[in-house]
Design a protein around this motif. Structure first.
Motif, mmCIF file in Angstrom:
data_model
loop_
_atom_site.group_PDB
_atom_site.id
_atom_site.type_symbol
_atom_site.label_atom_id
_atom_site.label_comp_id
_atom_site.label_asym_id
_atom_site.label_seq_id
_atom_site.Cartn_x
_atom_site.Cartn_y
_atom_site.Cartn_z
ATOM 1 N N SER A 93 0.853 -1.179 0.000
ATOM 2 C CA SER A 93 0.000 0.000 0.000
ATOM 3 C C SER A 93 0.894 1.236 0.000
ATOM 4 O O SER A 93 2.111 1.139 0.147
ATOM 5 C CB SER A 93 -0.909 0.017 1.232
ATOM 6 O OG SER A 93 -0.157 0.263 2.406
ATOM 7 N N HIS A 116 -3.954 -1.800 3.915
ATOM 8 C CA HIS A 116 -4.808 -0.912 3.134
ATOM 9 C C HIS A 116 -6.035 -0.493 3.942
ATOM 10 O O HIS A 116 -6.410 -1.136 4.926
ATOM 11 C CB HIS A 116 -5.284 -1.621 1.858
ATOM 12 C CG HIS A 116 -4.175 -2.045 0.943
ATOM 13 N ND1 HIS A 116 -3.913 -1.422 -0.260
ATOM 14 C CD2 HIS A 116 -3.257 -3.044 1.052
ATOM 15 C CE1 HIS A 116 -2.892 -2.020 -0.847
ATOM 16 N NE2 HIS A 116 -2.482 -3.003 -0.076
ATOM 17 N N GLY A 142 -6.038 0.018 -2.373
ATOM 18 C CA GLY A 142 -5.187 0.621 -3.386
ATOM 19 C C GLY A 142 -5.286 -0.026 -4.745
ATOM 20 O O GLY A 142 -4.878 0.563 -5.743
#
Length: 275
Positions: free
Chosen positions: A30, A36, A42
């Motif tokens: 990420s 994330h 992402g």
């Protein structure tokens, strides 16, 4: 691990939750590392693999999901083995948990008895076959790993299967009907020709290749000449702590067992010098 609690929930992700995106053998990086935002990942997620709850990290709910593109560029990935060998225990634990859960989800889509599709169990981490009325839990394969000692020397071996140039320890799976201690003695005799005594448990570690639970032991040499099983070991020998070849880091159970054995030898040497 402080702050991490593995648990089960059938509730979907919500605002503020974290997400591990994994391919099975790697984590998708990420912008800030490897974790994330569950509501704004992402990369696009697989449409056939919904996010699965893993547990809580410092009170934050953590999920895992597969990316839509399983062939992401290498620079966007962090290999699972690299995560396990690194110096971040949080990342290692979550990587291990995430990849093991993904493997289990993939391998238990159908009942092994009747072939019917399974569904998620409503109350616990399990797959359920409605036809057979049986659950399928995540697979965990118990293994043993042992540091063998003979006075002030340690037995270390280099695998013939792995590309890494570490010298490590004797390890193997526990067979049905065996105790862990019996597995230590059998694996050592099969792979090295050595006999053991005073086999004693030390510690454990999850090892997601793909779903082992490693049980670590120390043991003392009790006879036999080195005779290596060549499809398992390329070379092996006895080493003093000051003269050891490269060994695994202390983030691995092998590294910790080697450190423990070295500490025992050092303590014995100090005791002898004080006499």
């Amino acid at each position: 691990m402080p702050g991490w609690v593995s648990s089960y929930s059938d509730q979907p992700p919500r605002q503020g939750d974290g997400l591990v995106i994994a391919t099975g053998q790697a984590l998708v990086r990420s912008g800030s590392g490897w974790l994330h935002d569950a509501m704004a990942p992402g990369v696009p997620l697989s449409e056939t693999s919904k996010p699965v709850f893993l547990g809580e990290l410092d009170g934050r709910r953590i999920f895992v999901a597969r990316p839509q593109n399983q062939a992401l560029p290498e620079e966007e990935l962090l290999g699972l083995r690299g995560a396990m060998l690194g110096d971040d225990p949080v990342r290692a634990t979550l990587a291990s948990t995430a990849c093991q859960v993904l493997h289990w989800q993939q391998d238990h889509r159908f009942c092994g008895r009747c072939g019917s599709p399974t569904r998620d169990h409503a109350l616990e981490r399990a797959k359920w076959c409605e036809n057979c009325k049986i659950p399928f839990y995540p697979r965990i394969a118990p293994c043993v790993i042992v540091q063998i000692m003979d006075g002030d020397t340690l037995f270390l071996a280099r695998s013939s299967r792995h590309r890494m140039h570490y010298f490590s320890l004797i390890a193997g799976f526990i067979e049905p009907g065996e105790t862990a201690e019996q597995a230590v003695a059998r694996e050592t005799l099969e792979e090295t020709g050595l006999r053991l005594r005073n086999i004693r448990y030390q510690c454990s570690q999850h090892w997601p290749f793909p779903h082992q639970l490693m049980l670590g032991f120390l043991a003392d040499y009790d006879g036999g000449d080195i005779c290596l099983q060549e499809d398992e070991l390329a070379e092996a020998g006895w080493y003093r702590p000051a003269d050891m070849p490269p060994v695994p880091p202390d983030t691995t159970i092998a590294g910790r067992l080697i450190e423990s054995a070295c500490a025992i030898i050092e303590q014995s040497d100090r005791g002898d010098s004080g006499k």
